[in-house]
Design an enzyme around this catalytic site. Sequence first.
Site, PDB file in Angstrom:
ATOM      1  N   SER A 144      -3.709   3.934   5.779  1.00 32.97           N
ATOM      2  CA  SER A 144      -2.438   4.320   6.419  1.00 32.97           C
ATOM      3  C   SER A 144      -2.628   5.631   7.186  1.00 32.97           C
ATOM      4  O   SER A 144      -3.624   6.329   6.994  1.00 32.97           O
ATOM      5  CB  SER A 144      -1.389   4.520   5.317  1.00 32.97           C
ATOM      6  OG  SER A 144      -0.267   5.244   5.789  1.00 32.97           O
ATOM      7  N   TYR A 157       3.039   7.550  -1.940  1.00 31.50           N
ATOM      8  CA  TYR A 157       2.347   6.638  -1.020  1.00 31.50           C
ATOM      9  C   TYR A 157       1.153   7.357  -0.384  1.00 31.50           C
ATOM     10  O   TYR A 157       0.043   6.813  -0.307  1.00 31.50           O
ATOM     11  CB  TYR A 157       3.341   6.206   0.047  1.00 31.50           C
ATOM     12  CG  TYR A 157       2.875   5.166   1.023  1.00 31.50           C
ATOM     13  CD1 TYR A 157       2.371   5.541   2.262  1.00 31.50           C
ATOM     14  CD2 TYR A 157       2.965   3.811   0.723  1.00 31.50           C
ATOM     15  CE1 TYR A 157       1.968   4.580   3.177  1.00 31.50           C
ATOM     16  CE2 TYR A 157       2.559   2.849   1.646  1.00 31.50           C
ATOM     17  CZ  TYR A 157       2.067   3.250   2.872  1.00 31.50           C
ATOM     18  OH  TYR A 157       1.662   2.303   3.782  1.00 31.50           O
TER      19      TYR A 157
END
Length: 261
Positions: A144, A157
């Site tokens: 990510s 996250y």
Amino acid sequence: MKLFDLTGKRALITGGTHGLGMAMAKGLGLAGAKLIINGHSPDKMKDALAAYEKEGIAATGYLFDVTSDQAVKEGIDKIEKEQGPIDILVNNAGIIKRIPILDMEVADFQQVINVDLVGPFIVSKHVGKYMVQRKAGKIINICSMMSELGRNTVTAYAAAKGGLKMLTKNMATEWAKYNIQVNGIGPGYFATEQTAPIRVDGHPFNEFIINRTPAARWGDPDDLMGAAIFLSSAASDFVNGQIIYVDGGILATIGKPANEA
Ligand code: GCO
């Protein structure tokens, strides 16, 4: 070209019933791979398999929870027995919780780490043991922007995706000698279910991303197909431990003032 041809290969994609996982799976299918789709929702699986069939892509579905060591072991052994060798693994399944640190319960933090970081470890361990025996395999971990950058409210996250970047490098280090190439794909900001809440027209984050991305648009999930095919094919046989960021240029720039063209 033969270099990018996946004919005769089997690809397991976790969380492949929707979103980016489904788009990457479609790309691998269009390149000739037989798809094995993991999910945890029977309804989403049913809809996904129908969608793959509509595109003329061969796909079978296996429901198991990527955070359960026993369920993953049983699932992978079943797939190897029923479908044959898994040549390509895409660790895509993931969740996000957008909560400020001080408001986040420890259980919420642990759940995100469990799904987004421990899950890929568990699935890679059970698929990897077969790949090591066969001395061949491709593993792609879906990282990510948060593997490199922080952002308010996505602490768990970011911690998971930062860890996933290093898990990728360490798996590459241990398994390259068995002709297993382990790499990652780091998507930028894409138009998916997961980003829908921060993408609505007029949402400040929507304007922010358009301005922060040199390509000046949200990614289309199909923009990820090329990197997925490359890292799954013979074209990447000497590529190990690399994260390919498909981000429209976000990581290349410090950004620009909102009113600058
Ligand atoms: C967010 C977004 C991101 C993207 C993606 C960026 O809340 O910032 O959901 O996490 O989904 O991970 O690479």
